[in-house]
Write an enzyme that holds these catalytic residues in place. Structure first.
Site, PDB file in Angstrom:
ATOM      1  N   GLU A 137       0.884  -1.177   0.000  1.00 58.12           N
ATOM      2  CA  GLU A 137       0.000   0.000   0.000  1.00 58.12           C
ATOM      3  C   GLU A 137       0.907   1.208   0.000  1.00 58.12           C
ATOM      4  OE1 GLU A 137      -1.268   3.188   1.571  1.00 58.12           O
ATOM      5  OE2 GLU A 137      -1.982   2.043   3.297  1.00 58.12           O
ATOM      6  N   CYS A 150      -2.409   7.997   4.818  1.00 58.90           N
ATOM      7  CA  CYS A 150      -2.397   7.551   3.425  1.00 58.90           C
ATOM      8  C   CYS A 150      -3.688   7.927   2.703  1.00 58.90           C
ATOM      9  CB  CYS A 150      -2.151   6.048   3.350  1.00 58.90           C
ATOM     10  SG  CYS A 150      -3.124   5.079   4.500  1.00 58.90           S
TER      11      CYS A 150
END
Length: 528
Positions: free
Chosen positions: A268, A305
């Site tokens: 990720e 994020c």
């Protein structure tokens, strides 16, 4: 093993090890003060031992029942709950994150453990499928076929800098791997090594209390290019979980693909998470949306994020549009924040701000006058054509900064969406009339992201059964997966089919009598 003293050593199975001469210290970002503890970087021999021990442990751990693995996860949760106050204190000293934020993150991590524990205790997650034999079928008999998911093998997990509990030692990657039946070798993040050691020891206490084989969990210190790379290419490692930068994730993907036997990497790598404000919503809620956007952008100093780094709207000469831009300026000018997690993150953010300030297609819309120290929350503005000429503007700048993008009409807004690369999230602020008129936007966005939101902001990621925290490349390395929620368990599994097996050799999940009482697909019908 001293379970509460910080020794700065590798945790290799149930032993501590510090064979190398290289070491580092954790640093308080608010003062620059180093901790007194030395953290020794793992040697190649220590990495080898951890990986080989994980492989040996896996051969036993993979056969342990879902109930016993569930009990293990619950013991980890209990250990973290008992140590919560000390964990928060230590973590605050090496991250400068607010106490309330860290307390909430410990609770989130504990609840995540409990959620996975409930899933594997119930057992249906293995996707058991049974097609019974038809021996007299013409022209050929049909054999008895049964399949289910089994764990891949030892998993190397890389901790993230920005979530020292929820995406770190006992975070989602570790927990989903352990839940699936995989052993774990964890590479601690150098931004919070004291916290990592305490949490790692909590996991090992739970493993010992559960009578699990040594090596079901190990933890090593070191840098990515050396220690991390050695883990990724080690033949005992069968998968990788990573949360971090695009550069780091890409290097891991490349290394894993060049192995003699390539392995899956679930990386990720962040995104800019565009937010679209549609015309009627802007006219009705311009000030509210502007304030909430800046709040989301600067939450946690922008170190999420899912930080919404792009804000897209249709520009016109209306009063509401002018008030919207003014509200954005006012909100960002009053935004305060706290130090970034590491000196490297701070330097990268400062460099990014300098580069954006010098970019011909961008203009500084406003920056904070309330921030006493770096980072200074900053908003830039741009016409959508700047992104056509330079698609790299879409890339994430980790920290409290965003770009406000104006488009002249619906057609250009939709074209901007079509040109997007992969992101974790996309958000749309809209009225019911907007939703009806802009249906095409949602058709576009579901091809671009892992999660689409309406009238919210993406910086809260619920840990649940339905959550998807993933998205197309470059947001992640595999758009078919999620790193948050119970579906994360499937990353570390593969299906196996058992043909014409006698019942005595079948796993309990596939036996005729269904001793576990799980849901299965029996001749195409879901039943338990």
């Amino acid at each position: 093993m001293d379970i509460h003293t910080i020794n700065g050593k590798q945790l290799i199975g149930y032993e501590e090890s510090a064979e190398g001469n290289e070491y580092f210290h954790s640093v308080d970002p608010s003062s620059g003060t180093e901790s007194p503890s030395r953290f020794y970087k793992a040697t190649s021999d220590e990495v080898n031992r951890a990986a080989e021990l994980a492989e040996r442990a896996f051969s036993i751990y993979r056969k342990i029942s879902g109930q016993d693995r569930s009990a293990f996860l619950l013991r980890i949760a209990d250990e973290l709950t008992q140590d919560a106050a000390e964990l928060v204190r230590i973590c605050g000293s090496e991250t400068a994150l607010p106490q309330g934020r860290l307390e909430g993150e410990v609770v989130r991590t504990v609840n995540q453990l409990k959620l996975f524990a409930s899933v594997i205790k119930e057992g249906s997650w293995v996707d058991a499928r049974i097609d019974t034999a038809i021996p007299d079928r013409a022209p050929l008999p049909k054999p008895d076929l049964r399949s289910m998911l089994i764990p891949l093998g030892p998993v190397a997990v890389f901790g993230a800098s920005n979530f020292p509990f929820a995406f770190s030692v006992a975070g989602g990657d570790t927990v989903s791997a352990l839940a699936s039946g995989c052993s774990v070798v964890f590479k601690a993040h150098p931004a919070h090594p004291m916290t990592s050691e305490l949490v790692g020891k909590a996991i090992l206490r739970a493993a010992k209390a559960s009578n699990l084989p040594e090596g079901v969990f190990s933890m090593v210190h070191g840098d990515g290019p050396t220690t991390g790379a050695a883990l990724v290419v080690h033949p005992s490692i069968k998968a990788v979980g990573f949360t971090g930068s695009f550069k780091g994730g890409r290097s891991i993907m490349d290394a894993a693909s060049k192995r003699p036997h390539p392995i899956p990497v679930f990386a990720e790598m962040g995104s800019s998470n565009p937010v679209f404000v549609l015309p009627r919503a802007l006219k009705l809620h311009h000030e509210k949306i502007a304030a909430a956007y800046v709040q989301s952008l600067t939450l946690g100093a922008g170190q999420f994020c899912t930080n919404p780094g792009l804000l897209v709207y249709e520009e016109d000469s209306s009063q509401e549009t002018n008030v919207f831009r003014s509200a954005l300026k006012d909100s960002i000018s009053q935004a305060s924040t706290h130090p970034l997690l590491t000196e490297a993150i701070g330097s990268a953010f400062s460099k990014g701000i300098e580069e954006r300030s010098a970019h011909q297609g961008l203009a500084v819309l406003a920056s904070s006058t309330a921030a006493e120290k770096h980072p200074v929350p900053t908003l830039f503005s741009a016409d959508y054509t700047a992104f056509l000429e330079n698609p790299t503007l879409e890339e994430e700048l980790f920290g409290p900064s965003g770009i406000v993008v104006n488009t002249p009409s619906k057609n250009e807004l939709l074209q901007f969406a079509r040109n997007l690369s992969g992101h974790l999230t996309a958000t749309v602020h809209a009225t019911d009339e907007d939703l009806e008129e802009y249906k095409e936007l949602f058709d576009i966005l579901e091809q671009k992201v892992g999660r689409v939101l309406i009238n919210g902001f993406p910086t809260g990621v619920e840990v649940s059964h339905a959550m998807v925290h993933g998205g197309p490349y470059p947001a992640t390395s595999d758009s078919r997966s999620t790193s948050v929620g119970t579906a994360a368990i499937y990353r570390f599994t593969r299906p196996v089919c058992y043909q014409s097996f006698p019942g005595s050799l079948l796993p309990d999940e596939l036996k005729d009598e269904n001793p576990l009482g799980i849901w299965r697909l029996l001749n195409g019908v879901r039943t338990n």
